[in-house]
Scaffold this motif. Sequence first.
Motif: not given
Length: 50
Positions: A42-45, A47-48
Motif C-alpha cells: 500500500p501507499n506509505g509502506a 517501497k520507495t
Amino acid sequence: MTTAEEVVLDVDGLRMRYGTTDVLRNVTFQVRRGEVLALLGPNGAGKTYG
C-alpha cells in the motif's frame, strides 16, 4: 556468454529500519535474467526509499 540462469540481482541479509523498528529482517533472494520482480504494498509502506 549469458544464459537464462544468470543471476542479475543477488540480495542477501537485507534489513530495513524506520527509526528503531525493523520492517525487514534477513531478506534474501536472487533474480535471474528474464525474470520479473515486483514490489507490492500500500501507499506509505516504504517501497520507495530516499
